[in-house]
Design an enzyme around this catalytic site. Structure first.
Site, PDB file in Angstrom:
ATOM      1  N   GLU A 105     -59.379  -0.831  -2.824  1.00 58.68           N
ATOM      2  CA  GLU A 105     -58.409  -0.631  -2.213  1.00 58.68           C
ATOM      3  C   GLU A 105     -57.338  -0.019  -3.040  1.00 58.68           C
ATOM      4  O   GLU A 105     -57.160  -0.030  -4.232  1.00 58.68           O
ATOM      5  CB  GLU A 105     -57.606  -2.322  -2.019  1.00 58.68           C
ATOM      6  N   GLN A 106     -56.437   1.205  -2.222  1.00 62.33           N
ATOM      7  CA  GLN A 106     -55.564   1.962  -2.936  1.00 62.33           C
ATOM      8  C   GLN A 106     -54.620   1.268  -3.605  1.00 62.33           C
ATOM      9  O   GLN A 106     -54.105   1.684  -4.740  1.00 62.33           O
ATOM     10  CB  GLN A 106     -55.211   3.065  -2.166  1.00 62.33           C
ATOM     11  N   TYR A 130     -42.953 -15.622  18.258  1.00 57.44           N
ATOM     12  CA  TYR A 130     -43.589 -16.662  18.356  1.00 57.44           C
ATOM     13  C   TYR A 130     -43.928 -17.210  17.149  1.00 57.44           C
ATOM     14  O   TYR A 130     -43.604 -16.730  16.143  1.00 57.44           O
ATOM     15  CB  TYR A 130     -45.344 -15.968  18.958  1.00 57.44           C
ATOM     16  N   ARG A 136     -48.705 -12.434   8.109  1.00 58.54           N
ATOM     17  CA  ARG A 136     -49.672 -11.513   7.690  1.00 58.54           C
ATOM     18  C   ARG A 136     -49.980 -11.776   6.257  1.00 58.54           C
ATOM     19  O   ARG A 136     -51.435 -11.596   5.771  1.00 58.54           O
ATOM     20  CB  ARG A 136     -49.476 -10.029   7.773  1.00 58.54           C
ATOM     21  N   ASP A 144     -58.851  -0.119  12.279  1.00 53.02           N
ATOM     22  CA  ASP A 144     -57.923   1.056  12.786  1.00 53.02           C
ATOM     23  C   ASP A 144     -58.529   2.482  12.321  1.00 53.02           C
ATOM     24  O   ASP A 144     -58.317   3.439  13.154  1.00 53.02           O
ATOM     25  CB  ASP A 144     -56.635   0.800  12.007  1.00 53.02           C
TER      26      ASP A 144
END
Ligand SMILES: Cc1cc2nc3c(=O)[nH]c(=O)nc-3n(C[C@H](O)[C@H](O)[C@H](O)COP(=O)(O)OP(=O)(O)OC[C@H]3O[C@@H](n4cnc5c(N)ncnc54)[C@H](O)[C@@H]3O)c2cc1C
Length: 406
Positions: free
Chosen positions: A36-37, A212, A107, A292
């Site tokens: 991971e960067q 929500y 998230r 993605d």
């Protein structure tokens, strides 16, 4: 089954990369290293819906309970409403078996839950990939910090600007939707005590607003989509004033309940909505893509992460069936064949849903738009939520093997 000493590098420690690491390790039994960067794992302070199709995978991987506990399951089905809050249709919110209902997740909580299922020694932070090349013994990955390592195979889960994608010879142009979203969360204690614990969407005047519950109902997520040419003239996201957002939904053509929600917002940021046309290939030899990096889609069906989670299970199923490292390119080719069509349909479906929410293009006739939304709800339950990524991959595997022995 491929040997346990098989080493696969996953580039990107987002929700897709972490799920891929869990699936490759728990289903296929291989050694995974995540690069991971960023200097720590994290996500934007906003929400995401974990849909039934992804929950089925997470359940198989043994991580669903922790996610459900950290998230918020709504009280009932969501609603699509017109600008004044009149019901247009209810929304799909559970699968046909009623075993899995949408979960609203903050998230950062989802990242934490996924990361806790990955061996921390296999996550390498501060590694920004600069190059990928096939070598005789596998794949060499190079990082901006000077580190170079070789693996048997590489999975690019490095998002919309994927570097790994270039090694596959795919250079999709990002397509701007001409919409931005204002995003963020509000503290549920700032809302009226009887605020419904469901997902609500208001649609009107070429824009929409969704909210929500998240985090055991302590937070509410909001996403407000409005037309804008802002990302064409500079960055794709940034901080925004709540007053800008409020002005987009001001006036008595909007539901007073929506105004009440907006009054509770203390902070927001804006985000340009981009996708790209479906790629023509996801894999080249022992290099493949996921999430993605493979299929950026607009958020209007809430399926970007959910598809990355499906990808992870499909990928692990094909890798598990590989007998040796030399079979990994074929495993990746099969994975690509199974996943490309499904995600292409959802990429296009997400554009169409956005057009419906915002009553653009051919949906100017609202009666037709509303009828289409109802049809979309039923399609969503059966075709999207009921999908079992593992079963589909296993069936395809049998088909591939039968064809091979013919
Ligand atoms: C407004 C909005 C709402 C959304 N709502 C939903 C929803 O409700 N449900 C849903 O399923 N989806 C939703 N999505 C889509 C979802 O956010 C994305 O599909 C998802 O984040 C993609 O995950 P990923 O892991 O593939 O990529 P990313 O989240 O982009 O992660 C990529 C990771 O790779 C790292 N990286 C990038 N380049 C490099 C490099 N060169 N070297 C090393 N590391 C690198 C990044 O730092 C990052 O950690 C929404 C999107 C938006 C914009």
């Amino acid at each position: 089954m491929v040997s346990q000493s098989t080493r696969i590098a996953v580039i990107g420690g987002g929700m897709g990369g972490l799920t891929a690491a869990i699936a490759l390790n728990r289903v296929a039994g291989v050694q995974v290293t995540v690069f991971e960067q960023a200097s720590k794992l994290g996500e934007v302070g906003a929400g995401v819906t974990v849909a039934p199709n992804a929950q089925r995978v997470l359940d198989n991987l043994g991580v669903l309970e922790q996610i459900r506990t950290a998230g918020a399951v709504p009280d009932g089905h969501g609603v699509y409403q017109d600008a004044l809050g009149n019901l247009v249709t209810d929304a799909a919110w559970e699968d046909s078996s009623k075993q899995y209902r949408n979960i609203g997740m903050y998230r950062p909580d989802l990242i934490n839950a996924l990361a806790s299922a990955v061996d921390p020694t296999s996550i390498r932070l501060g590694h920004r990939l600069s190059g990928v090349e096939s070598v005789e013994s596998g794949v060499r990955v190079s990082f901006e910090n000077g580190v170079t390592e070789e693996f048997d195979a590489v999975v690019g889960a490095d998002g919309i600007h994927s570097v790994v994608r270039q090694a596959i010879g795919q250079f999709p142009e990002p397509v701007y939707s001409e919409y931005i979203v204002y995003r963020g969360v509000v503290d549920a204690s700032l809302l009226p005590a009887d605020w419904p614990m469901i997902s609500q969407v208001w649609m009107g005047n070429n824009r929409h607003f969704m909210c929500y519950p998240l985090q055991q109902r302590k937070l509410f997520n909001f996403v407000a989509g409005v037309p804008s040419d802002r990302p064409l003239h500079g960055p794709w996201s940034g901080p925004a004033e709540v007053s800008e957002l409020a002005a987009e939904f001001a006036g008595d053509s909007w539901d007073p309940k929506l105004h009440r929600f907006i009054e509770s917002i203390e902070n927001t940021f804006w985000w340009g909505l981009f996708d790209h046309e479906p790629l023509t290939n996801w894999s080249h030899g022992p290099i493949t893509l996921l999430g993605d990096a493979a299929h950026t889609m607009l958020p209007h069906q809430g399926q970007g992460v959910n598809q990355a989670i499906e990808d992870s299970m499909a990928l692990a199923t094909f890798v598990k069936a590989a007998e040796t490292v030399a079979d990994l390119p074929e495993a990746f080719r099969r994975y690509t064949a199974v996943r490309m069509q499904r995600t292409a349909i959802l990429q296009h479906g997400s554009r169409r849903s956005g057009a419906m929410f915002d009553a653009q293009y051919e949906f100017a006739d609202l009666k037709k738009r509303n009828a289409d939304l109802r049809v979309g709800r039923d399609f969503r339950r059966s075709a999207v939520f009921d999908y079992d990524a593992r079963k589909v991959a296993e069936k395809a595997l049998n088909r591939f093997e039968r064809n091979e022995t013919k």
